[in-house]
Scaffold this motif. Sequence first.
Motif, short mmCIF file in Angstrom:
data_model
loop_
_atom_site.label_atom_id
_atom_site.label_comp_id
_atom_site.label_asym_id
_atom_site.label_seq_id
_atom_site.Cartn_x
_atom_site.Cartn_y
_atom_site.Cartn_z
N VAL A 1 64.25 53.06 -18.82
CA VAL A 1 64.37 54.48 -19.17
C VAL A 1 63.81 54.75 -20.56
N GLU A 2 63.88 53.77 -21.45
CA GLU A 2 63.39 53.95 -22.82
C GLU A 2 61.87 53.89 -22.94
N THR A 3 61.14 53.49 -21.89
CA THR A 3 59.69 53.49 -21.98
C THR A 3 59.21 54.90 -22.28
N ALA A 4 58.08 55.02 -22.93
CA ALA A 4 57.57 56.34 -23.33
C ALA A 4 57.45 57.29 -22.13
N GLU A 5 56.91 56.81 -21.03
CA GLU A 5 56.73 57.67 -19.86
C GLU A 5 58.06 58.16 -19.30
N ASN A 6 59.01 57.24 -19.11
CA ASN A 6 60.30 57.65 -18.54
C ASN A 6 61.12 58.47 -19.52
N ARG A 7 61.07 58.13 -20.80
CA ARG A 7 61.78 58.94 -21.81
C ARG A 7 61.28 60.38 -21.76
N SER A 8 59.98 60.55 -21.66
CA SER A 8 59.39 61.88 -21.57
C SER A 8 59.85 62.61 -20.31
N ARG A 9 59.89 61.89 -19.19
CA ARG A 9 60.33 62.49 -17.93
C ARG A 9 61.81 62.90 -18.01
N VAL A 10 62.65 62.04 -18.58
CA VAL A 10 64.08 62.33 -18.73
C VAL A 10 64.28 63.54 -19.63
N GLN A 11 63.58 63.57 -20.76
CA GLN A 11 63.76 64.69 -21.68
C GLN A 11 63.28 66.00 -21.07
N ALA A 12 62.19 65.98 -20.31
CA ALA A 12 61.71 67.19 -19.63
C ALA A 12 62.74 67.65 -18.60
N TYR A 13 63.31 66.71 -17.87
CA TYR A 13 64.34 67.01 -16.87
C TYR A 13 65.55 67.65 -17.56
N LEU A 14 66.03 67.04 -18.64
CA LEU A 14 67.20 67.57 -19.35
C LEU A 14 66.91 68.94 -19.96
N GLN A 15 65.71 69.13 -20.48
CA GLN A 15 65.35 70.44 -21.05
C GLN A 15 65.29 71.51 -19.96
N ALA A 16 64.75 71.17 -18.79
CA ALA A 16 64.70 72.12 -17.68
C ALA A 16 66.12 72.47 -17.22
N PHE A 17 66.97 71.46 -17.11
CA PHE A 17 68.34 71.72 -16.68
C PHE A 17 69.10 72.52 -17.73
N SER A 18 68.92 72.21 -19.00
CA SER A 18 69.59 72.96 -20.07
C SER A 18 69.15 74.42 -20.04
N ALA A 19 67.87 74.66 -19.84
CA ALA A 19 67.37 76.04 -19.75
C ALA A 19 68.00 76.77 -18.57
N TYR A 20 68.13 76.07 -17.45
CA TYR A 20 68.76 76.65 -16.27
C TYR A 20 70.22 77.00 -16.56
N CYS A 21 70.92 76.11 -17.22
CA CYS A 21 72.33 76.36 -17.57
C CYS A 21 72.44 77.56 -18.50
N MET A 22 71.58 77.63 -19.48
CA MET A 22 71.60 78.73 -20.45
C MET A 22 71.26 80.07 -19.79
N ALA A 23 70.31 80.06 -18.87
CA ALA A 23 69.91 81.30 -18.21
C ALA A 23 71.08 81.90 -17.43
N GLY A 24 71.87 81.07 -16.83
CA GLY A 24 73.03 81.56 -16.08
C GLY A 24 74.13 82.04 -16.99
N SER A 25 74.30 81.42 -18.16
CA SER A 25 75.38 81.81 -19.05
C SER A 25 75.08 83.16 -19.72
N GLU A 26 73.80 83.52 -19.81
CA GLU A 26 73.44 84.80 -20.42
C GLU A 26 73.75 85.97 -19.49
N THR A 27 73.77 85.71 -18.17
CA THR A 27 74.04 86.80 -17.23
C THR A 27 75.51 86.82 -16.81
N ALA A 28 76.26 85.80 -17.18
CA ALA A 28 77.69 85.74 -16.77
C ALA A 28 78.54 86.65 -17.61
#
Length: 180
Positions: free
Chosen positions: A153-180
């Motif tokens: 997971v710590e390899t550059a490629e996988n770290r980048s994939r994990v961080q992109a995944y977490l950023q996408a999920f965080s944005a999704y979570c935030m988008a819902g909390s703004e309309t709640a």
Amino acid sequence: MKILAISGSARRNSTNTSMLRAVRAVAPDETEIAIFDGVGGLPVFSPDLEGEFLPAAVRDFIEAIAQSDGVIIASPEYVRSIPGGLKNAIDWLVSGDEIVHKPIALLHASHRGDDMLAGLRTILATITDRFAGDIFLRLPLMKLEPADVLRTVETAENRSRVQAYLQAFSAYCMAGSETA
């Protein structure tokens, strides 16, 4: 961003639990990940134990979900299906409100397991109106020891994939909390 990461495995040296720990290790600073690896310790669901009779382990599990901004689930496939411990954990949630509007995404540690993932997607889309089916990450970790999972997971490629995944999920979570 507070994320609860649930391991669907009851194994002590679970690849899924190791993956969640590795993901936590490479998460962006603004993402706090708590790991729940206790599905095997929850009592078997019974409506007779709800309300005032709710076991402490279940109460703590439900409270962890309530306190999170979103939930990530990582699970093995057992006999082409969802492990019993994970299904039991989900069963404990269905009569409460904590999961109904909670954002949930999947993370997977194997190149196989599509039957389990299909079943889990159906269940999650039923229990929450915020299942993020399109936010998904699969990492090639099957049969690796915990230290090897972290190194992978710590390899550059996988770290980048994990961080992109977490950023996408965080944005999704935030988008819902703004309309709640």
